[in-house]
Design a protein around this motif. Structure first.
Motif, PDB file in Angstrom:
ATOM      1  N   THR A  77       0.836  -1.192   0.000  1.00  9.91           N
ATOM      2  CA  THR A  77       0.000   0.000   0.000  1.00  9.91           C
ATOM      3  C   THR A  77       0.874   1.246   0.000  1.00  9.91           C
ATOM      4  O   THR A  77       1.731   1.383   0.882  1.00  9.91           O
ATOM      5  CB  THR A  77      -0.913   0.025   1.243  1.00  9.91           C
ATOM      6  OG1 THR A  77      -1.667  -1.182   1.264  1.00  9.91           O
ATOM      7  CG2 THR A  77      -1.847   1.228   1.232  1.00  9.91           C
ATOM      8  N   PRO A  78       0.658   2.145  -0.958  1.00  5.51           N
ATOM      9  CA  PRO A  78       1.445   3.386  -0.950  1.00  5.51           C
ATOM     10  C   PRO A  78       1.015   4.316   0.187  1.00  5.51           C
ATOM     11  O   PRO A  78      -0.175   4.392   0.510  1.00  5.51           O
ATOM     12  CB  PRO A  78       1.150   4.012  -2.311  1.00  5.51           C
ATOM     13  CG  PRO A  78      -0.104   3.378  -2.786  1.00  5.51           C
ATOM     14  CD  PRO A  78      -0.241   2.059  -2.099  1.00  5.51           C
ATOM     15  N   LEU A  79       2.000   4.978   0.771  1.00  8.29           N
ATOM     16  CA  LEU A  79       1.689   6.007   1.760  1.00  8.29           C
ATOM     17  C   LEU A  79       0.892   7.114   1.082  1.00  8.29           C
ATOM     18  O   LEU A  79       1.094   7.393  -0.096  1.00  8.29           O
ATOM     19  CB  LEU A  79       2.981   6.576   2.344  1.00  8.29           C
ATOM     20  CG  LEU A  79       3.872   5.585   3.094  1.00  8.29           C
ATOM     21  CD1 LEU A  79       5.166   6.272   3.521  1.00  8.29           C
ATOM     22  CD2 LEU A  79       3.151   4.987   4.284  1.00  8.29           C
ATOM     23  N   HIS A  80       0.014   7.751   1.847  1.00 13.35           N
ATOM     24  CA  HIS A  80      -0.826   8.769   1.212  1.00 13.35           C
ATOM     25  C   HIS A  80      -1.224   9.904   2.153  1.00 13.35           C
ATOM     26  O   HIS A  80      -2.172  10.621   1.892  1.00 13.35           O
ATOM     27  CB  HIS A  80      -2.072   8.123   0.600  1.00 13.35           C
ATOM     28  CG  HIS A  80      -2.819   7.247   1.567  1.00 13.35           C
ATOM     29  ND1 HIS A  80      -2.462   5.943   1.785  1.00 13.35           N
ATOM     30  CD2 HIS A  80      -3.857   7.505   2.374  1.00 13.35           C
ATOM     31  CE1 HIS A  80      -3.271   5.408   2.676  1.00 13.35           C
ATOM     32  NE2 HIS A  80      -4.119   6.348   3.057  1.00 13.35           N
ATOM     33  N   THR A  81      -0.475  10.092   3.239  1.00 17.18           N
ATOM     34  CA  THR A  81      -0.755  11.236   4.101  1.00 17.18           C
ATOM     35  C   THR A  81       0.500  12.092   4.238  1.00 17.18           C
ATOM     36  O   THR A  81       1.622  11.572   4.227  1.00 17.18           O
ATOM     37  CB  THR A  81      -1.211  10.802   5.518  1.00 17.18           C
ATOM     38  OG1 THR A  81      -0.119  10.191   6.200  1.00 17.18           O
ATOM     39  CG2 THR A  81      -2.409   9.859   5.452  1.00 17.18           C
ATOM     40  N   PHE A  82       0.286  13.372   4.393  1.00 14.62           N
ATOM     41  CA  PHE A  82       1.432  14.257   4.558  1.00 14.62           C
ATOM     42  C   PHE A  82       2.149  13.987   5.871  1.00 14.62           C
ATOM     43  O   PHE A  82       3.351  14.198   5.980  1.00 14.62           O
ATOM     44  CB  PHE A  82       1.022  15.728   4.437  1.00 14.62           C
ATOM     45  CG  PHE A  82       0.938  16.161   3.010  1.00 14.62           C
ATOM     46  CD1 PHE A  82       2.087  16.418   2.279  1.00 14.62           C
ATOM     47  CD2 PHE A  82      -0.283  16.275   2.373  1.00 14.62           C
ATOM     48  CE1 PHE A  82       2.027  16.785   0.957  1.00 14.62           C
ATOM     49  CE2 PHE A  82      -0.358  16.640   1.038  1.00 14.62           C
ATOM     50  CZ  PHE A  82       0.801  16.897   0.327  1.00 14.62           C
ATOM     51  N   ASP A  83       1.436  13.473   6.857  1.00 14.79           N
ATOM     52  CA  ASP A  83       2.077  13.085   8.104  1.00 14.79           C
ATOM     53  C   ASP A  83       3.132  12.011   7.842  1.00 14.79           C
ATOM     54  O   ASP A  83       4.267  12.109   8.314  1.00 14.79           O
ATOM     55  CB  ASP A  83       1.025  12.574   9.099  1.00 14.79           C
ATOM     56  CG  ASP A  83       1.615  12.256  10.452  1.00 14.79           C
ATOM     57  OD1 ASP A  83       2.334  13.107  11.019  1.00 14.79           O
ATOM     58  OD2 ASP A  83       1.356  11.140  10.953  1.00 14.79           O
ATOM     59  N   ASP A  84       2.766  10.988   7.054  1.00 15.11           N
ATOM     60  CA  ASP A  84       3.728   9.946   6.689  1.00 15.11           C
ATOM     61  C   ASP A  84       4.889  10.522   5.889  1.00 15.11           C
ATOM     62  O   ASP A  84       6.048  10.170   6.117  1.00 15.11           O
ATOM     63  CB  ASP A  84       3.057   8.848   5.862  1.00 15.11           C
ATOM     64  CG  ASP A  84       2.112   7.985   6.671  1.00 15.11           C
ATOM     65  OD1 ASP A  84       2.327   7.831   7.893  1.00 15.11           O
ATOM     66  OD2 ASP A  84       1.155   7.473   6.083  1.00 15.11           O
ATOM     67  N   TYR A  85       4.577  11.387   4.948  1.00 10.75           N
ATOM     68  CA  TYR A  85       5.617  11.960   4.089  1.00 10.75           C
ATOM     69  C   TYR A  85       6.635  12.752   4.899  1.00 10.75           C
ATOM     70  O   TYR A  85       7.840  12.603   4.720  1.00 10.75           O
ATOM     71  CB  TYR A  85       5.013  12.870   3.018  1.00 10.75           C
ATOM     72  CG  TYR A  85       4.029  12.208   2.099  1.00 10.75           C
ATOM     73  CD1 TYR A  85       4.091  10.850   1.799  1.00 10.75           C
ATOM     74  CD2 TYR A  85       3.015  12.951   1.516  1.00 10.75           C
ATOM     75  CE1 TYR A  85       3.179  10.259   0.945  1.00 10.75           C
ATOM     76  CE2 TYR A  85       2.102  12.366   0.645  1.00 10.75           C
ATOM     77  CZ  TYR A  85       2.177  11.027   0.373  1.00 10.75           C
ATOM     78  OH  TYR A  85       1.272  10.448  -0.482  1.00 10.75           O
ATOM     79  N   THR A  86       6.157  13.598   5.788  1.00 13.08           N
ATOM     80  CA  THR A  86       7.081  14.451   6.538  1.00 13.08           C
ATOM     81  C   THR A  86       7.928  13.652   7.516  1.00 13.08           C
ATOM     82  O   THR A  86       9.063  14.029   7.803  1.00 13.08           O
ATOM     83  CB  THR A  86       6.346  15.592   7.269  1.00 13.08           C
ATOM     84  OG1 THR A  86       5.338  15.043   8.118  1.00 13.08           O
ATOM     85  CG2 THR A  86       5.719  16.561   6.292  1.00 13.08           C
ATOM     86  N   LYS A  87       7.389  12.543   8.019  1.00 16.92           N
ATOM     87  CA  LYS A  87       8.172  11.693   8.929  1.00 16.92           C
ATOM     88  C   LYS A  87       9.326  11.004   8.205  1.00 16.92           C
ATOM     89  O   LYS A  87      10.377  10.784   8.784  1.00 16.92           O
ATOM     90  CB  LYS A  87       7.270  10.650   9.580  1.00 16.92           C
ATOM     91  CG  LYS A  87       6.376  11.205  10.661  1.00 16.92           C
ATOM     92  CD  LYS A  87       5.473  10.121  11.223  1.00 16.92           C
ATOM     93  CE  LYS A  87       4.514  10.712  12.239  1.00 16.92           C
ATOM     94  NZ  LYS A  87       3.511   9.717  12.681  1.00 16.92           N
ATOM     95  N   LEU A  88       9.122  10.640   6.947  1.00 14.14           N
ATOM     96  CA  LEU A  88      10.122   9.879   6.198  1.00 14.14           C
ATOM     97  C   LEU A  88      11.066  10.727   5.350  1.00 14.14           C
ATOM     98  O   LEU A  88      12.166  10.289   5.038  1.00 14.14           O
ATOM     99  CB  LEU A  88       9.426   8.874   5.271  1.00 14.14           C
ATOM    100  CG  LEU A  88       8.780   7.666   5.927  1.00 14.14           C
ATOM    101  CD1 LEU A  88       8.039   6.846   4.881  1.00 14.14           C
ATOM    102  CD2 LEU A  88       9.822   6.814   6.624  1.00 14.14           C
ATOM    103  N   ALA A  89      10.628  11.895   4.965  1.00 17.17           N
ATOM    104  CA  ALA A  89      11.354  12.664   3.949  1.00 17.17           C
ATOM    105  C   ALA A  89      12.716  13.149   4.435  1.00 17.17           C
ATOM    106  O   ALA A  89      12.879  13.588   5.566  1.00 17.17           O
ATOM    107  CB  ALA A  89      10.515  13.839   3.490  1.00 17.17           C
ATOM    108  N   LYS A  90      13.669  13.024   3.525  1.00 21.58           N
ATOM    109  CA  LYS A  90      15.015  13.542   3.738  1.00 21.58           C
ATOM    110  C   LYS A  90      15.297  14.717   2.803  1.00 21.58           C
ATOM    111  O   LYS A  90      16.273  15.426   2.969  1.00 21.58           O
ATOM    112  CB  LYS A  90      16.044  12.431   3.512  1.00 21.58           C
ATOM    113  CG  LYS A  90      15.927  11.300   4.510  1.00 21.58           C
ATOM    114  CD  LYS A  90      16.771  10.114   4.099  1.00 21.58           C
ATOM    115  CE  LYS A  90      16.557   8.924   4.982  1.00 21.58           C
ATOM    116  NZ  LYS A  90      15.291   8.226   4.755  1.00 21.58           N
ATOM    117  N   VAL A  91      14.432  14.886   1.816  1.00 22.61           N
ATOM    118  CA  VAL A  91      14.539  16.011   0.892  1.00 22.61           C
ATOM    119  C   VAL A  91      14.322  17.297   1.693  1.00 22.61           C
ATOM    120  O   VAL A  91      13.404  17.367   2.503  1.00 22.61           O
ATOM    121  CB  VAL A  91      13.481  15.878  -0.240  1.00 22.61           C
ATOM    122  CG1 VAL A  91      13.336  17.158  -1.026  1.00 22.61           C
ATOM    123  CG2 VAL A  91      13.832  14.723  -1.159  1.00 22.61           C
ATOM    124  N   PRO A  92      15.162  18.298   1.480  1.00 21.28           N
ATOM    125  CA  PRO A  92      14.970  19.553   2.222  1.00 21.28           C
ATOM    126  C   PRO A  92      13.645  20.212   1.864  1.00 21.28           C
ATOM    127  O   PRO A  92      13.188  20.131   0.727  1.00 21.28           O
ATOM    128  CB  PRO A  92      16.149  20.417   1.768  1.00 21.28           C
ATOM    129  CG  PRO A  92      16.602  19.840   0.477  1.00 21.28           C
ATOM    130  CD  PRO A  92      16.267  18.375   0.517  1.00 21.28           C
TER     131      PRO A  92
END
Length: 159
Positions: A77-92
């Motif tokens: 299942t692909p992640l689909h919440t910004f909460d998930d994205y911000t927790k994982l993201a390393k992109v500035p």
């Protein structure tokens, strides 16, 4: 070894799906950064950069969809919440960037991070005999390396 319906090892595809979700999270932040600099760019280079940033965010949006669909193809299942994205993201995260050089620098730094993640996935997908993910990563890497080269040329930097 248990194979899924597309003939790949389920343990390896689960690991790949996790890495693809990491890439998805980072791509979503990259995409949103591109939208922000597209909207907020100012100065004498506005017309050229506004169009270029739109081209890049349109491409990023398509890649987000490809990544999510690949995750589904692998049975996850692909992640689909910004909460998930911000927790994982390393992109500035780029906030309120309106200066051309800062905007282009953000793109270079973001793509550098995405390339690192993609190369990791490429290695794992090769080991898993996952040609679908392998091909997608190869295509992404080829395009993004060229974009990094062009953006660094614009900045007057060497690759």
């Amino acid at each position: 070894m248990t194979l899924n319906s597309i003939g790949l090892d389920t343990k390896k595809t689960k690991d790949l799906a996790n890495d693809l979700n990491d890439l998805l999270a980072n791509f979503q932040i990259y995409y949103q950064n591109l939208r922000g600099i597209h909207w907020n760019i100012k100065g004498k280079r506005f017309f050229d950069l506004h169009v270029k940033f739109e081209e890049l965010y349109t491409d990023a949006n398509m890649k987000v969809d490809l990544i999510a669909e690949r995750i589904l193809t692998l049975g996850d299942t692909p992640l689909h919440t910004f909460d998930d994205y911000t927790k994982l993201a390393k992109v500035p995260v780029g906030k309120n960037i309106s200066i051309d050089k800062k905007a282009v620098r953000l793109i270079v730094d973001s793509l550098t991070q995405l390339l690192t993640i993609e190369r990791k996935i490429l290695n794992k997908s090769g080991e898993a005999n996952d040609e679908g993910t392998n091909s997608m990563m190869s295509d992404f890497i080829t395009e993004q390396e060229k974009t990094v080269w062009m953006m660094k040329a614009w900045l007057g930097e060497i690759v």
